[in-house]
Design a protein around this motif. Structure first.
Motif, PDB file in Angstrom:
ATOM      1  N   SER A 196       0.852  -1.198   0.000  1.00 28.72           N
ATOM      2  CA  SER A 196       0.000   0.000   0.000  1.00 28.72           C
ATOM      3  C   SER A 196       0.884   1.243   0.000  1.00 28.72           C
ATOM      4  O   SER A 196       2.058   1.179   0.367  1.00 28.72           O
ATOM      5  N   LYS A 197       0.285   2.356  -0.381  1.00 24.08           N
ATOM      6  CA  LYS A 197       1.058   3.609  -0.470  1.00 24.08           C
ATOM      7  C   LYS A 197       1.459   4.130   0.902  1.00 24.08           C
ATOM      8  O   LYS A 197       2.401   4.921   1.007  1.00 24.08           O
ATOM      9  N   ASP A 198       0.774   3.707   1.936  1.00 25.97           N
ATOM     10  CA  ASP A 198       1.141   4.210   3.266  1.00 25.97           C
ATOM     11  C   ASP A 198       1.860   3.149   4.112  1.00 25.97           C
ATOM     12  O   ASP A 198       2.020   3.295   5.315  1.00 25.97           O
ATOM     13  N   ASN A 199       2.322   2.092   3.467  1.00 24.26           N
ATOM     14  CA  ASN A 199       3.091   1.081   4.196  1.00 24.26           C
ATOM     15  C   ASN A 199       4.400   1.700   4.702  1.00 24.26           C
ATOM     16  O   ASN A 199       5.020   2.494   3.987  1.00 24.26           O
ATOM     17  N   PRO A 200       4.850   1.364   5.924  1.00 21.09           N
ATOM     18  CA  PRO A 200       6.093   1.957   6.454  1.00 21.09           C
ATOM     19  C   PRO A 200       7.309   1.707   5.558  1.00 21.09           C
ATOM     20  O   PRO A 200       8.289   2.456   5.618  1.00 21.09           O
ATOM     21  N   TYR A 201       7.251   0.672   4.712  1.00 22.65           N
ATOM     22  CA  TYR A 201       8.388   0.363   3.841  1.00 22.65           C
ATOM     23  C   TYR A 201       8.233   0.951   2.432  1.00 22.65           C
ATOM     24  O   TYR A 201       9.086   0.749   1.578  1.00 22.65           O
ATOM     25  N   ARG A 202       7.134   1.666   2.199  1.00 23.09           N
ATOM     26  CA  ARG A 202       6.883   2.198   0.853  1.00 23.09           C
ATOM     27  C   ARG A 202       8.079   2.995   0.352  1.00 23.09           C
ATOM     28  O   ARG A 202       8.535   2.829  -0.784  1.00 23.09           O
ATOM     29  N   ASP A 203       8.618   3.867   1.194  1.00 23.85           N
ATOM     30  CA  ASP A 203       9.686   4.769   0.751  1.00 23.85           C
ATOM     31  C   ASP A 203      11.079   4.144   0.816  1.00 23.85           C
ATOM     32  O   ASP A 203      12.080   4.835   0.683  1.00 23.85           O
ATOM     33  N   TYR A 204      11.133   2.832   1.019  1.00 28.10           N
ATOM     34  CA  TYR A 204      12.429   2.145   0.869  1.00 28.10           C
ATOM     35  C   TYR A 204      12.766   1.980  -0.618  1.00 28.10           C
ATOM     36  O   TYR A 204      13.890   1.654  -0.979  1.00 28.10           O
ATOM     37  N   TYR A 205      11.761   2.203  -1.480  1.00 26.84           N
ATOM     38  CA  TYR A 205      11.930   2.044  -2.933  1.00 26.84           C
ATOM     39  C   TYR A 205      11.419   3.302  -3.637  1.00 26.84           C
ATOM     40  O   TYR A 205      10.874   4.200  -3.008  1.00 26.84           O
ATOM     41  N   ILE A 206      11.604   3.347  -4.952  1.00 28.16           N
ATOM     42  CA  ILE A 206      11.272   4.548  -5.722  1.00 28.16           C
ATOM     43  C   ILE A 206       9.993   4.278  -6.515  1.00 28.16           C
ATOM     44  O   ILE A 206      10.013   3.624  -7.569  1.00 28.16           O
ATOM     45  N   TRP A 207       8.870   4.758  -5.988  1.00 29.19           N
ATOM     46  CA  TRP A 207       7.554   4.577  -6.596  1.00 29.19           C
ATOM     47  C   TRP A 207       7.076   5.899  -7.204  1.00 29.19           C
ATOM     48  O   TRP A 207       7.286   6.951  -6.632  1.00 29.19           O
ATOM     49  N   ARG A 208       6.439   5.821  -8.357  1.00 29.18           N
ATOM     50  CA  ARG A 208       5.875   7.017  -8.990  1.00 29.18           C
ATOM     51  C   ARG A 208       4.585   6.646  -9.719  1.00 29.18           C
ATOM     52  O   ARG A 208       4.477   5.544 -10.277  1.00 29.18           O
ATOM     53  N   PRO A 209       3.630   7.593  -9.787  1.00 29.31           N
ATOM     54  CA  PRO A 209       2.450   7.358 -10.635  1.00 29.31           C
ATOM     55  C   PRO A 209       2.847   7.463 -12.108  1.00 29.31           C
ATOM     56  O   PRO A 209       3.859   8.096 -12.447  1.00 29.31           O
ATOM     57  N   GLY A 210       2.034   6.868 -12.965  1.00 32.96           N
ATOM     58  CA  GLY A 210       2.291   6.965 -14.399  1.00 32.96           C
ATOM     59  C   GLY A 210       2.041   8.383 -14.912  1.00 32.96           C
ATOM     60  O   GLY A 210       1.485   9.229 -14.208  1.00 32.96           O
ATOM     61  N   LYS A 211       2.489   8.617 -16.168  1.00 32.41           N
ATOM     62  CA  LYS A 211       2.338   9.951 -16.763  1.00 32.41           C
ATOM     63  C   LYS A 211       1.646   9.768 -18.116  1.00 32.41           C
ATOM     64  O   LYS A 211       2.205   9.072 -18.989  1.00 32.41           O
ATOM     65  N   ASP A 212       0.474  10.342 -18.267  1.00 36.88           N
ATOM     66  CA  ASP A 212      -0.274  10.223 -19.530  1.00 36.88           C
ATOM     67  C   ASP A 212      -0.449   8.761 -19.939  1.00 36.88           C
ATOM     68  O   ASP A 212      -0.237   8.395 -21.110  1.00 36.88           O
ATOM     69  N   GLY A 213      -0.777   7.924 -18.957  1.00 36.65           N
ATOM     70  CA  GLY A 213      -1.016   6.510 -19.256  1.00 36.65           C
ATOM     71  C   GLY A 213       0.235   5.708 -19.568  1.00 36.65           C
ATOM     72  O   GLY A 213       0.158   4.566 -20.028  1.00 36.65           O
ATOM     73  N   LYS A 214       1.417   6.317 -19.339  1.00 36.03           N
ATOM     74  CA  LYS A 214       2.671   5.610 -19.624  1.00 36.03           C
ATOM     75  C   LYS A 214       3.566   5.648 -18.391  1.00 36.03           C
ATOM     76  O   LYS A 214       3.179   6.136 -17.333  1.00 36.03           O
TER      77      LYS A 214
END
Length: 559
Positions: free
Chosen positions: A117-135
């Motif tokens: 989940s986005k609010d998991n304590p380990y979320r920011d151990y990695y580099i997550w981003r939303p997509g851009k224009d469906g890509k």
């Protein structure tokens, strides 16, 4: 220039999967390494660099780690590893381990939590981003082909993976993540290891905002390397790592740093800055790559090799330190690449060893180099195991319709499996590597090229390497002398000097299969010169003109 034990050492790299199998499952293991330590001790090496033996699903042969504090079942147990360390130290050899912290495996517990989940304590151990224009969030290309982003539907976001999609990049911006890594490093140092080889360590700092890479050719993905190599916070992170961990141990460090230039390398290796002791740079192993990259083959020019080595030798002469290598687990066999692996295999392997060991810096020997192991030509792509090779083949042949024979030729020359075929111990089946079926085929030439034969033959490459290593221990000039090149424009021979106090070395190397000659500088005429080592028995006295036989190497010590 301070004297240091790691400057005076010769380091031997073991790729454990291919070194020695003790239990017949076809995979090299830690008990197998223990059984061959006397061979390495007799060779004379001071330090063993052990490629990863940590718990891993093995997507990228152990460089995808799922538990940094456990040993992979294929290789044995923690008690096997502890015995290995003890047996090395009992023989006076040091051990450095791989530190792989640009990325983990997607099976690491941190990542398993991070993707929940986005609010998991380990979320920011990695580099997550939303997509851009469906890509994808940007157009970066993975080192192993395709996009550097993987979509994960659980949270409708993408994670960054510079390498395989099973190797998500760790987020070094997160201080909690950094502390976890420092604690893990202490875990191994407290067990008694002597240092780390740091895998792609200059990738850990990414440019803010992760912008699109320039893409003049309009390809679907583009190299984002300028945005993650030598990034904005890399020096801060390395200095913090020293403060938190390394300063408290007498540990040696070598950073693998693709894309590092001399000016940056000076910063990394300046002893007053407390970052790393030395780096692996890649300039000289990219010289036979065309504009399309590694698989785009082009002939190597000796003048390019000279320019590259001279730039690094002179650039780090006063500040910093060079690591010296011509092959490793990611590079083809050096005698096949830089020498002649057919008619002059023995002579050219000895010549290349002389070239490397007489330079200023710490030499690295890759397993099998000391017996002149060569590249392999498997008939079918199905015989290859390396993820980089297989992904490239799929992309070029199946997606782009390129000629399979031409692509296979690139693999024969540059594929990483060239270095990963099992070590050739003797002429028995599978080269004495295993009593079972090896995980990757043995090079068919094992009956002619093997360690047993090499140890028994006093004129072998192995015994020549023993002499090179011994000379380094006897002559401080080999370790600390300054380098100067002669005849920089000559395309056939490489001649350089080393100078230390009142002594000089003259190193003359013929990189061709024809006889070559050159005029010795006038200031050396009439000097008393002793031959330290030569790969032909009929090496000559130092005269005004020297002629060199095919692939001849000769080193003169001039008082």
């Amino acid at each position: 220039m301070k004297k240091q034990w790691w400057k005076e050492s010769v380091i031997y790299q073991i790729y454990p999967r291919s070194f020695m199998d003790s239990n017949g499952d076809g995979i090299g293991d830690i008990p197998g390494i223990i059984s061959r330590l006397d061979y390495l001790k007799d060779l004379g090496v001071d330090v063993i660099w052990l490629s990863p033996v940590y718990k891993s699903p093995n997507d990228d042969n152990g460089y995808d780690i799922s538990d940094y504090r456990e040993i992979m079942d294929d290789f044995g147990t923690m008690s096997d590893w502890e015995l290995l360390l003890k047996e090395m130290h009992d023989r006076g050899m040091k051990l450095i381990m791989d530190l792989v912290v640009n990325h983990s495996s997607d099976e690491h517990q941190w990542f398993v939590e991070s993707r929940k989940s986005k609010d998991n304590p380990y979320r920011d151990y990695y580099i997550w981003r939303p997509g851009k224009d469906g890509k994808e969030p940007n157009n970066w290309e993975s080192v192993f082909s395709g996009s550097a982003w993987q979509y994960d539907e659980t949270t409708d976001e993408y994670y960054l993976h510079i390498f395989s999609k099973k190797q998500p990049d760790l987020n070094w911006e997160n201080p909690k993540l950094r502390q976890e890594i420092y604690d893990m490093m202490k875990f191994w140092l407290d067990k008694g290891i002597d240092g780390f080889r740091m895998d792609v360590i200059n990738f850990i700092s990414k440019v803010d905002g992760l912008p699109d890479a320039p893409n003049p050719e309009g390809k679907p993905y583009a190299s984002g390397s300028k945005f993650f190599m030598n990034g904005p916070k890399i020096h801060d992170y390395l200095q913090e790592m020293n403060r938190e961990v390394l300063d408290h141990y007498q540990a040696m460090t070598v950073g693998e740093m693709p894309g590092a230039r001399v000016d940056i390398a000076k910063l990394y290796t300046d002893e007053d800055r407390n970052e790393v002791n030395m780096i692996f740079q890649f300039e000289h192993v990219d010289l036979d790559s065309g504009p399309e990259g590694k698989w785009d083959l082009r002939p190597l020019k000796l003048t390019d090799l000279k320019n590259s080595f001279t730039k690094w030798q002179k650039g780090l002469e006063e500040i910093g330190w060079n690591s010296l290598y011509l092959n490793n687990h990611d590079q083809p066999r050096m005698v096949s690449r830089f020498g002649d692996d057919k008619k002059y295999r023995v002579e050219s392997a000895k010549m290349l060893g002389t070239f490397l060991h007489m330079l200023k810096g710490t030499p690295y020997i890759y397993q099998g180099e000391e017996i002149g192991m060569t590249n392999v030509r498997f008939e079918s792509i199905d015989d290859y195991k390396d993820i980089e090779t297989l992904n490239m083949y799929i992309e070029k042949v199946h997606q782009n319709g390129e000629d399979p024979a031409k692509v296979m030729e690139s693999i024969y020359v540059k594929g990483r499996d060239n270095a990963r075929t099992p070590f050739q111990w003797d002429e028995t089946e599978h080269g004495g590597f295993t009593s079972g079926k090896p995980w990757i085929q043995v090079n068919p030439n094992y009956k002619d090229i093997n360690a047993k034969q090499a140890v028994e033959d006093p004129q072998s490459i192995y015994h020549y390497y023993r002499r090179l290593i011994q000379l380094r221990k006897e002559y401080p000039i080999i370790v600390y002398g300054n380098y100067d090149i002669l005849l920089p424009e000559d395309e056939n021979i490489y001649v350089y000097t080393r100078t230390f106090e009142s002594q000089k070395l003259l190193v003359a190397l013929n990189f061709t299969a024809e006889e070559q000659s050159f005029d010795v500088p006038a200031e050396l005429h009439g000097k008393e010169a002793q031959i330290l080592i030569s790969n032909y028995e009929t090496a000559k006295e130092l005269t005004s003109t020297l002629s060199l036989k095919p692939y001849e190497a000769v080193v003169y010590h001039i008082q």
